[in-house]
Scaffold this motif. Structure first.
Motif, mmCIF file in Angstrom:
data_model
loop_
_atom_site.group_PDB
_atom_site.id
_atom_site.type_symbol
_atom_site.label_atom_id
_atom_site.label_comp_id
_atom_site.label_asym_id
_atom_site.label_seq_id
_atom_site.Cartn_x
_atom_site.Cartn_y
_atom_site.Cartn_z
ATOM 1 N N CYS A 38 0.873 -1.181 0.000
ATOM 2 C CA CYS A 38 0.000 0.000 0.000
ATOM 3 C C CYS A 38 0.906 1.225 0.000
ATOM 4 O O CYS A 38 1.153 1.814 1.059
ATOM 5 N N GLN A 41 3.937 1.320 2.651
ATOM 6 C CA GLN A 41 3.743 0.372 3.741
ATOM 7 C C GLN A 41 3.117 -0.914 3.230
ATOM 8 O O GLN A 41 2.744 -1.021 2.072
ATOM 9 N N SER A 42 3.000 -1.880 4.103
ATOM 10 C CA SER A 42 2.356 -3.145 3.763
ATOM 11 C C SER A 42 0.947 -3.166 4.349
ATOM 12 O O SER A 42 0.695 -2.594 5.399
ATOM 13 N N CYS A 43 0.056 -3.820 3.639
ATOM 14 C CA CYS A 43 -1.331 -3.941 4.078
ATOM 15 C C CYS A 43 -1.778 -5.387 3.956
ATOM 16 O O CYS A 43 -1.228 -6.164 3.182
ATOM 17 N N ARG A 75 -8.333 -3.141 2.179
ATOM 18 C CA ARG A 75 -6.916 -3.130 2.543
ATOM 19 C C ARG A 75 -6.783 -2.532 3.932
ATOM 20 O O ARG A 75 -7.217 -1.404 4.162
ATOM 21 N N LEU A 76 -6.163 -3.289 4.831
ATOM 22 C CA LEU A 76 -5.936 -2.823 6.203
ATOM 23 C C LEU A 76 -4.445 -2.623 6.415
ATOM 24 O O LEU A 76 -3.675 -3.574 6.254
ATOM 25 N N PRO A 77 -4.021 -1.416 6.791
ATOM 26 C CA PRO A 77 -2.608 -1.233 7.133
ATOM 27 C C PRO A 77 -2.246 -2.168 8.297
ATOM 28 O O PRO A 77 -3.066 -2.437 9.177
ATOM 29 N N LEU A 78 -1.016 -2.671 8.301
ATOM 30 C CA LEU A 78 -0.618 -3.621 9.334
ATOM 31 C C LEU A 78 -0.700 -3.024 10.733
ATOM 32 O O LEU A 78 -1.007 -3.737 11.690
ATOM 33 N N THR A 80 -2.988 -0.947 11.840
ATOM 34 C CA THR A 80 -4.400 -1.073 12.216
ATOM 35 C C THR A 80 -4.728 -2.512 12.570
ATOM 36 O O THR A 80 -5.403 -2.783 13.573
#
Length: 130
Positions: A38, A41-43, A75-78, A80
């Motif tokens: 994302c 960052q990773s999601c 898509r959820l940020p890690l 979160t």
């Protein structure tokens, strides 16, 4: 030119017919997850299917805005995901909430291996061939 026998035609017809009956059962699949990028960052990409496009989606009890209608994804940020999950969690709860009937269907989606675990610093990793 060889012609198929009536028996072979009937068998082929029954195979196609039975595949058609199996299709609706396969359409209702469990939600899935995978790690995606994302931006910087990773999601976690969570995806699934719902009977109604108006049904709400909740992940670990939190309402999320999804992309798509009956086939949806979010898509959820890690960061979160870590806030919403227990340490070392291996699954997330995905609820599809039918607002008209005021009921929810809850499924568990498996997380990628080690996603919410602690990373151990390895000094050496030895791999052998047997």
């Amino acid at each position: 030119m060889l012609r198929p026998s009536p028996f072979n035609r009937i068998c082929a017809f029954l195979a196609v017919l039975s595949a058609g009956f199996a299709a609706p059962a396969m359409a209702a699949s469990e939600p899935g997850t995978r790690l995606v990028s994302c931006g910087s960052q990773s999601c976690l990409l969570v995806h699934g299917h719902r009977d109604s496009a108006e049904a709400a989606i909740r992940i670990n009890g939190h309402a999320v805005a999804v992309d798509g209608r009956r086939a949806w994804q979010v898509r959820l940020p890690l960061g979160t995901l870590r806030e919403w999950s227990e340490p070392f969690a291996r699954t997330v709860d995905v609820a599809v909430v039918d607002l008209d009937m005021d009921e929810a269907t809850i499924s568990r989606a498996t997380l990628p291996i080690g996603l919410l675990g602690h990373v151990a610093e390895l000094d050496t990793l030895i791999v052998t061939d047997h």
